[in-house]
Write a protein that holds these residues in place. Structure first.
Motif, PDB file in Angstrom:
ATOM      1  N   ASP A  92       0.809  -1.217   0.000  1.00  0.00           N
ATOM      2  CA  ASP A  92       0.000   0.000   0.000  1.00  0.00           C
ATOM      3  C   ASP A  92       0.847   1.274   0.000  1.00  0.00           C
ATOM      4  OD1 ASP A  92       1.030  -0.068   2.540  1.00  0.00           O
ATOM      5  OD2 ASP A  92      -0.902   0.059   3.585  1.00  0.00           O
ATOM      6  N   ARG A  93       2.106   1.182  -0.387  1.00  0.00           N
ATOM      7  CA  ARG A  93       3.002   2.335  -0.362  1.00  0.00           C
ATOM      8  C   ARG A  93       3.733   2.424  -1.696  1.00  0.00           C
ATOM      9  NH1 ARG A  93       8.201   3.201   2.245  1.00  0.00           N
ATOM     10  NH2 ARG A  93       8.390   5.333   3.028  1.00  0.00           N
TER      11      ARG A  93
ATOM     12  N   THR B  56       1.166   6.614   0.697  1.00  0.00           N
ATOM     13  CA  THR B  56       0.465   5.442   1.217  1.00  0.00           C
ATOM     14  C   THR B  56      -1.020   5.525   0.888  1.00  0.00           C
ATOM     15  OG1 THR B  56       2.037   5.216   3.039  1.00  0.00           O
ATOM     16  CG2 THR B  56      -0.083   4.128   3.306  1.00  0.00           C
ATOM     17  N   THR B  57      -1.610   4.405   0.483  1.00  0.00           N
ATOM     18  CA  THR B  57      -3.056   4.348   0.244  1.00  0.00           C
ATOM     19  C   THR B  57      -3.734   3.693   1.444  1.00  0.00           C
ATOM     20  OG1 THR B  57      -2.863   2.213  -0.903  1.00  0.00           O
ATOM     21  CG2 THR B  57      -2.743   4.203  -2.259  1.00  0.00           C
ATOM     22  N   LYS B  58      -4.792   4.337   1.935  1.00  0.00           N
ATOM     23  CA  LYS B  58      -5.612   3.793   3.023  1.00  0.00           C
ATOM     24  C   LYS B  58      -7.032   3.650   2.495  1.00  0.00           C
ATOM     25  CE  LYS B  58      -5.270   5.677   7.038  1.00  0.00           C
ATOM     26  NZ  LYS B  58      -5.226   6.719   8.111  1.00  0.00           N
TER      27      LYS B  58
END
Length: 263
Positions: A6-7, A64-66
């Motif tokens: 996710d980064r 980063t994706t959350k």
């Protein structure tokens, strides 16, 4: 470029015309669309609407994706994504998915609109820009005028080593609604703070185009709408709002990235 699940680290293709340490809209929109679809996409649902709020300048640093599923309904699914840099959220996106089904009875009105494709298409990542009266060119400077504008692109993969899905391709090119609506005789002096793209279906291949429909501006604020096309025809709409940024106005006669897709 992926650093882990996710980064991601931005490459030079993600650099924006607004500044050497700014990331461009298509890269951010594409990353959010990729993260949402990868985590929550289902074959029986269509990702029908993506809204992306670009409320803080994203920089050239690891991102980063959350993601989170907000609602998992029988006919409607809602999810959200944040792009985070150095602990700060710079982009927030929401995706609405509708279950595919049979159309209702009867016939409906549709807009009579056409998209004139250029005679030749370029390679991956090379766009073509067009405007009424000027035809198609590879550059943007020739279209710094007050006529209706359009452009097409075969976008590079937003995540290195992973092919763009049809949804991601449509979302990334739809971000060009800001360019085709806000480009005027002196370049682009508005920076868009959002994008909403709505699709009735997914694009059929890698080539996607966007064409301006309307542009309204007053007191340093603009609203632009555009139609999104593939080689079958129109399949969606895009809306952008933007705020004047004259101190950093982009004049494409001095384009620092003349061989690259607009951003």
């Amino acid at each position: 470029m992926p650093l882990d699940d996710d980064r991601y680290a931005p490459t030079g293709h993600a650099q924006s015309h607004w500044g050497v340490d700014h990331l461009n809209g298509p890269a951010l929109v594409g990353l959010a669309a990729h993260a949402l679809e990868s985590e929550f996409g289902l074959p029986e649902f269509l990702p029908t609407r993506l809204t992306v709020d670009l409320f803080k300048a994203a920089r050239g640093m690891p991102t980063t994706t959350k993601v989170a599923l907000v609602r998992d309904g029988h006919r409607v699914r809602n999810s959200e994504c944040e792009l985070v840099q150095d602990g700060v959220t710079v982009v927030r996106a929401t995706m609405v998915q509708y279950r595919l089904s049979e159309p209702p009875r009867g016939e409906e009105w549709t807009s009579a609109t056409e998209f004139p494709w250029p005679d030749e298409l370029g390679a991956v990542g090379v766009s073509s820009m067009g405007s009424d009266g000027a035809g198609w060119t590879r550059g943007i400077a020739e279209h710094q005028n007050t006529t209706r504008k359009r452009f097409i692109n075969r976008m590079i993969d937003v995540v290195e080593g992973r092919d763009n899905s049809p949804f991601v391709r449509g979302a990334m090119v739809a971000e060009g609604a800001s360019l085709v609506t806000n480009l005027g005789s002196a370049g682009v002096g508005y920076i868009n703070g959002d994008l909403t793209v709505a699709m009735a279906r997914l694009p059929v291949d890698e080539w996607v185009g966007v064409q301006a429909d309307s542009h309204w501006a007053s007191d340093g604020i603009s609203v632009g709408t555009a139609t999104v096309f593939d080689r079958v025809g129109a399949f969606g709409s895009a809306v952008v709002t933007a705020v004047a940024n004259p101190a950093a106005q982009i004049d494409f006669t001095n384009d620092p990235f003349p061989s690259r897709s607009p951003s």
